[in-house]
Design a protein around this motif. Structure first.
Motif, PDB file in Angstrom:
ATOM      1  N   SER A 124       7.226  -1.443  -5.835  1.00  0.00           N
ATOM      2  CA  SER A 124       6.051  -2.576  -5.622  1.00  0.00           C
ATOM      3  C   SER A 124       5.560  -2.878  -4.262  1.00  0.00           C
ATOM      4  O   SER A 124       4.610  -3.239  -3.879  1.00  0.00           O
ATOM      5  N   GLU A 125       6.719  -2.838  -3.534  1.00  0.00           N
ATOM      6  CA  GLU A 125       6.574  -2.672  -1.785  1.00  0.00           C
ATOM      7  C   GLU A 125       7.479  -1.822  -1.395  1.00  0.00           C
ATOM      8  O   GLU A 125       8.288  -1.390  -1.796  1.00  0.00           O
ATOM      9  N   TYR A 126       6.874  -1.374  -0.223  1.00  0.00           N
ATOM     10  CA  TYR A 126       7.798  -0.280   0.507  1.00  0.00           C
ATOM     11  C   TYR A 126       9.084  -0.420   0.813  1.00  0.00           C
ATOM     12  O   TYR A 126       9.344  -1.587   0.741  1.00  0.00           O
ATOM     13  N   GLN A 127       9.903   0.573   0.539  1.00  0.00           N
ATOM     14  CA  GLN A 127      11.344   0.749   0.846  1.00  0.00           C
ATOM     15  C   GLN A 127      11.377   1.298   2.296  1.00  0.00           C
ATOM     16  O   GLN A 127      10.665   2.179   2.419  1.00  0.00           O
ATOM     17  N   LEU A 128      12.004   0.452   3.225  1.00  0.00           N
ATOM     18  CA  LEU A 128      12.424   1.564   4.473  1.00  0.00           C
ATOM     19  C   LEU A 128      13.611   2.412   4.133  1.00  0.00           C
ATOM     20  O   LEU A 128      14.544   2.091   3.571  1.00  0.00           O
ATOM     21  N   ILE A 129      13.429   3.747   4.639  1.00  0.00           N
ATOM     22  CA  ILE A 129      14.323   4.773   4.612  1.00  0.00           C
ATOM     23  C   ILE A 129      14.576   5.339   5.982  1.00  0.00           C
ATOM     24  O   ILE A 129      13.482   5.476   6.660  1.00  0.00           O
ATOM     25  N   ALA A 165       0.836  -1.388   0.123  1.00  0.00           N
ATOM     26  CA  ALA A 165      -0.066  -0.036   0.110  1.00  0.00           C
ATOM     27  C   ALA A 165       1.026   1.264   0.137  1.00  0.00           C
ATOM     28  O   ALA A 165       0.507   2.370  -0.272  1.00  0.00           O
ATOM     29  N   TYR A 166       2.273   1.078   0.303  1.00  0.00           N
ATOM     30  CA  TYR A 166       3.001   2.371   0.610  1.00  0.00           C
ATOM     31  C   TYR A 166       4.271   2.012  -0.391  1.00  0.00           C
ATOM     32  O   TYR A 166       4.569   1.210  -0.601  1.00  0.00           O
ATOM     33  N   ASP A 167       4.744   3.380  -0.817  1.00  0.00           N
ATOM     34  CA  ASP A 167       6.014   3.209  -1.671  1.00  0.00           C
ATOM     35  C   ASP A 167       7.236   3.297  -0.650  1.00  0.00           C
ATOM     36  O   ASP A 167       8.455   2.709  -1.004  1.00  0.00           O
ATOM     37  N   TYR A 168       7.136   4.122   0.364  1.00  0.00           N
ATOM     38  CA  TYR A 168       8.254   4.528   1.232  1.00  0.00           C
ATOM     39  C   TYR A 168       7.746   4.441   2.562  1.00  0.00           C
ATOM     40  O   TYR A 168       6.639   5.195   2.952  1.00  0.00           O
ATOM     41  N   LEU A 169       8.304   3.847   3.569  1.00  0.00           N
ATOM     42  CA  LEU A 169       8.210   3.673   4.949  1.00  0.00           C
ATOM     43  C   LEU A 169       9.423   4.394   5.733  1.00  0.00           C
ATOM     44  O   LEU A 169      10.614   4.103   5.535  1.00  0.00           O
ATOM     45  N   VAL A 170       9.137   5.608   6.293  1.00  0.00           N
ATOM     46  CA  VAL A 170      10.155   6.354   7.031  1.00  0.00           C
ATOM     47  C   VAL A 170      10.374   6.108   8.403  1.00  0.00           C
ATOM     48  O   VAL A 170       9.385   6.050   9.118  1.00  0.00           O
ATOM     49  N   LYS A 171      11.577   5.663   8.918  1.00  0.00           N
ATOM     50  CA  LYS A 171      11.687   5.184  10.163  1.00  0.00           C
ATOM     51  C   LYS A 171      12.481   6.433  10.935  1.00  0.00           C
ATOM     52  O   LYS A 171      13.348   6.895  10.514  1.00  0.00           O
ATOM     53  N   GLY A 172      12.045   6.850  12.096  1.00  0.00           N
ATOM     54  CA  GLY A 172      12.626   7.964  12.800  1.00  0.00           C
ATOM     55  C   GLY A 172      12.353   9.206  12.332  1.00  0.00           C
ATOM     56  O   GLY A 172      11.510   9.518  11.343  1.00  0.00           O
ATOM     57  N   PRO A 173      13.037  10.483  12.615  1.00  0.00           N
ATOM     58  CA  PRO A 173      12.768  11.617  12.293  1.00  0.00           C
ATOM     59  C   PRO A 173      12.778  11.834  10.834  1.00  0.00           C
ATOM     60  O   PRO A 173      13.789  11.351  10.102  1.00  0.00           O
ATOM     61  N   GLY A 174      11.863  12.508  10.205  1.00  0.00           N
ATOM     62  CA  GLY A 174      11.560  12.446   8.669  1.00  0.00           C
ATOM     63  C   GLY A 174      11.668  13.793   8.166  1.00  0.00           C
ATOM     64  O   GLY A 174      11.454  13.986   6.860  1.00  0.00           O
ATOM     65  N   GLU A 175      11.945  14.682   8.751  1.00  0.00           N
ATOM     66  CA  GLU A 175      11.898  16.182   8.298  1.00  0.00           C
ATOM     67  C   GLU A 175      12.882  16.448   7.028  1.00  0.00           C
ATOM     68  O   GLU A 175      12.512  17.123   6.152  1.00  0.00           O
TER      69      GLU A 175
END
Ligand code: SF4
Length: 458
Positions: free
Chosen positions: A139-144, A114-124
């Motif tokens: 096709s599947e979210y990338q962890l950033i 359902a997502y393209d990117y999932l951000v871990k921690g501070p994201g600004e």
């Protein structure tokens, strides 16, 4: 991958009742400022007040290039996943990003497709990069994760204009007025076992640039400001300088924030100063009434400090909103001891919370390994329900003991007995009514919970 022109920010609804107030979607207002600085056109939908907002935008022909979804906690993960799937079906070409505390500590709970990117921690910083450079669909979210998080917590003044259409709804509960929301620090340097804040902020504790805070406070129209920090006063020099800058700038707002008891007991003069610039209430995590229990929570605090902190705040004219946890090993005498503590220290409006092991915390791991979590259903991880196996009684008896102490604490007998501090009667009455409605709500919802658990535990 092209730079996004249209950015859509989405604030999901809560899966819980509102205790203190309904606040503006601050993180999205910050992200709106950043996106606009990078030349993007921004829309914001606060689903809490605009449940058909996405569909209405689509009907008008709106099509975002980049979508930013905020999260709340564990109990809203399914809601956020559903919103992401809705976005995916309406706007299949948009890049969808998600971040926030629960995404950081349990990314595996988020729907991979359902997502393209999932951000871990501070994201600004990452968000600025997304808006500046663009992202490609996945096709599947990338962890950033941002590997270069700045020591200072810095961001532009939030774009409160983007939420203007909903602003009338951002208010305090129980008859309170309009309220703004601000942050001055991020994270916490302590490591309590039940707490999701320190893992969610990657163990960082960051102080915001003081000039930024002063500029933002000056721009806030509301008289009441909720400081959404987890621990505003952990750094004495920062908190002291900040108060001095408010005084120099002539800033006075009615404020509420959260603080540990030991910071208060070490620096009473700091809280006198903050009271003089409008600090009215402090949410204070007392958690337990014995040193042994505090030790088990790894709270790095003691009962003597807790009591001293309550007394200091009262002397300063700041109301302590005391948080107390109810662990599953309690027997009836433990509930009575809690009541006696509340009476003895005349705690006006204590918040009594069943110990809730949020996935991603140390407590969750421990109770999970011991097989003592009675349901994993996220709708009951809202800090209102006991989801742990009681040690000395069945679940229903434990819930009954919880309801009983709430009724005793919020009773006219306690008020007229003179055990409620200096709270005015009409304000106490609002709490009294609120708690009784709250207990009815709990009883109704528990019927579903009881159907989910092993009947032998009831
Ligand atoms: S002091 Fe408060 S915010 Fe910090 S880890 Fe403990 S409970 Fe969490």
């Amino acid at each position: 991958m092209k730079k996004p022109e249209h950015v859509l920010l989405i604030y999901p609804p809560l899966n819980n009742i509102v205790f203190f107030g309904t606040f503006e979607p601050l993180v999205l207002e910050i992200f709106s400022s950043i996106a606009k600085q990078e030349g993007c056109k921004v829309e914001l939908i606060d689903i809490r007040f605009d449940p058909k907002g996405l569909e209405n935008l689509a009907e008008k022909g709106y099509s975002p290039d980049l979508i930013g979804l905020a999260t709340h906690g564990y109990s809203e993960v399914s809601i956020v996943n559903e919103l992401a799937r809705t976005c995916r079906s309406i706007w299949p070409h948009a890049v969808i990003t998600v971040g926030g505390g629960q995404a950081t500590i349990t990314p595996e709970l988020f729907d991979a497709t359902a997502y393209d990117y999932l951000v871990k921690g501070p994201g600004e910083n990452l968000w600025r990069r997304f808006c500046r450079e663009g992202l490609s669909r996945q096709s599947e979210y990338q962890l950033i994760q941002d590997d270069h998080v700045s020591k200072e917590y810095t961001f532009p003044t939030p774009d409160r204009g983007i939420s203007e259409k909903y602003r009338q709804h951002y208010r305090l509960t129980r008859g309170g007025g309009r309220a703004a929301f601000i942050v001055m620090t991020q994270g916490c340097p302590f490591r309590c076992t039940f707490c999701a804040i320190w893992p969610a902020s990657l163990k960082l504790y960051r102080l915001r640039v003081i000039d930024e805070i002063v500029t933002e406070m000056k721009s806030i129209k509301e008289d009441y400001v909720y400081i959404g920090d987890d621990n505003t006063f952990a750094n004495y020099n920062f908190a002291n300088r900040l108060a001095d800058e408010f005084i120099a700038a002539g800033i006075y707002k009615k404020m509420v924030t959260a603080c540990r008891a030991d910071h208060i007991s070490k620096h009473p003069e700091l809280f006198e100063k903050w009271a003089s610039i409008g600090l009215k209430e402090i949410i204070i995590g007392i958690e337990a009434t014995s040193d042994e229990q505090l030790e088990q929570f790894n709270k790095a605090a003691n009962v003597a400090d807790n009591i001293k902190a309550i007394q200091i705040l009262k002397q300063c004219g700041i109301r302590p909103i005391v948080h107390l946890l109810v662990p599953p090993h309690w027997n009836h005498a433990d509930f009575d001891r809690l009541y006696d503590f509340i009476i003895e220290y005349r705690i006006e409006t204590p918040i009594i919370i069943p110990l809730t092991p949020i996935p991603g915390t140390k407590d969750y791991k421990m109770y999970k390994e011991k097989g003592e979590i009675v349901t994993e259903s996220e709708e009951f991880f809202t800090f209102n329900f006991n989801v742990l196996k009681p040690k000395h009684m069945g679940l229903k008896a434990f819930d009954h003991a919880y309801d009983r102490i709430e009724k005793r604490v919020y009773s006219l007998k306690r008020y007229f007995g003179g055990y409620c501090g200096d709270i005015k009667f009409m304000e106490y009455l609002r709490w009294y009514i609120f708690i009784r409605i709250y207990l009815l709500y709990l009883r109704k919802r528990r019927k579903k919970l009881y159907k989910l658990v092993n009947p032998a535990l009831l």
